[in-house]
Design a protein around this motif. Sequence first.
Motif, mmCIF file in Angstrom:
data_model
loop_
_atom_site.group_PDB
_atom_site.id
_atom_site.type_symbol
_atom_site.label_atom_id
_atom_site.label_comp_id
_atom_site.label_asym_id
_atom_site.label_seq_id
_atom_site.Cartn_x
_atom_site.Cartn_y
_atom_site.Cartn_z
ATOM 1 N N PHE A 151 -13.460 42.815 73.669
ATOM 2 C CA PHE A 151 -12.549 42.574 74.793
ATOM 3 C C PHE A 151 -12.233 43.826 75.611
ATOM 4 O O PHE A 151 -11.800 43.721 76.751
ATOM 5 N N SER A 178 0.505 35.320 77.704
ATOM 6 C CA SER A 178 -0.332 34.427 76.906
ATOM 7 C C SER A 178 -0.599 35.000 75.521
ATOM 8 O O SER A 178 -0.510 36.211 75.297
ATOM 9 N N ASP A 179 -0.929 34.122 74.604
ATOM 10 C CA ASP A 179 -1.250 34.560 73.242
ATOM 11 C C ASP A 179 -2.456 35.485 73.225
ATOM 12 O O ASP A 179 -2.522 36.422 72.415
ATOM 13 N N GLU A 180 -3.409 35.241 74.131
ATOM 14 C CA GLU A 180 -4.627 36.049 74.148
ATOM 15 C C GLU A 180 -4.334 37.474 74.617
ATOM 16 O O GLU A 180 -4.885 38.444 74.082
ATOM 17 N N GLN A 226 -9.037 38.772 81.781
ATOM 18 C CA GLN A 226 -9.343 37.505 81.123
ATOM 19 C C GLN A 226 -9.570 36.372 82.117
ATOM 20 O O GLN A 226 -10.368 35.474 81.865
ATOM 21 N N GLN A 252 -1.437 38.952 74.237
ATOM 22 C CA GLN A 252 -0.708 39.554 73.133
ATOM 23 C C GLN A 252 -1.640 39.971 72.002
ATOM 24 O O GLN A 252 -1.441 40.998 71.359
ATOM 25 N N ARG A 253 -2.676 39.172 71.762
ATOM 26 C CA ARG A 253 -3.633 39.502 70.700
ATOM 27 C C ARG A 253 -4.324 40.827 70.989
ATOM 28 O O ARG A 253 -4.490 41.672 70.088
ATOM 29 N N VAL A 254 -4.757 41.031 72.227
ATOM 30 C CA VAL A 254 -5.418 42.282 72.596
ATOM 31 C C VAL A 254 -4.490 43.468 72.367
ATOM 32 O O VAL A 254 -4.882 44.482 71.770
ATOM 33 N N SER A 261 -4.501 40.371 81.633
ATOM 34 C CA SER A 261 -4.518 39.014 82.179
ATOM 35 C C SER A 261 -5.543 38.894 83.303
ATOM 36 O O SER A 261 -6.286 37.902 83.389
#
Length: 240
Positions: free
Chosen positions: A75, A188-190, A142, A192-194, A139
């Motif tokens: 990512f 978003s969760d994605e 993505q 936050q994951r990064v 964001s």
Amino acid sequence: MIAATTLPASALDMTNLSDDERNALRDEIRAYLLENPEVMIEVFAVLEQRQAQEQVEQDKTLVQVNAEAIFNDGFSHVMGNPEGDYTIVEFVDYQCGFCRKAHTVLQDLLAADGNIRLILKEFPILSEASLMSAQFAISAQQQFGAEAYEALHNELITLRGNVTEERLVDLADDLGLDGAAIAAGMSSDEVQRVLTENRELGKRLQVTGTPAFVMQDTMARGFMELDQMQHIISAGRAAQ
């Protein structure tokens, strides 16, 4: 050197000294150091060199153990030459003044050396503005891809003044992106994951400030001028 003749032979046995012998030895050592203070400078220089080498070896182990997360997380944005023979990873905070200086240095480095692969790790640690900017950049990546991220990154790293969501939206709109959509995806969760994965990686690598770099198998913490980076790169290539 300390005169051995002033101490009894038994004083050479450090495990079996009497109190008088131990005190005599201490007095001899103290007198010698007071008369020759440059010895302490030599001692500290050797100690610092030894500690620096130990840190280098420790860093190499940390990089090796965490190599997949550092170089191939799937990512993090890649600038420069994706197939370059030398990889630099930067942990960056948009509110960090030295990161801004490093951005200029890295741009010059990429322009001068077409075989550098530069990986950017969003690492907001200074302020809420840092976090907001990183969330917005991720964001954008993505939703709109690598080109959108790189254009926004180059603007965010030079942005001055207060950072607000409205200002970020306007900045993205000026770049031809959908600022409102980017803002909507910031939490978003994605995203936050990064940020979580980057934060955890930074902890494992003992990154406590920005900018911080992984240069092949070497950790370099703090800002460096162009010639310093080029020296490390040259040495790294020679060792390959």
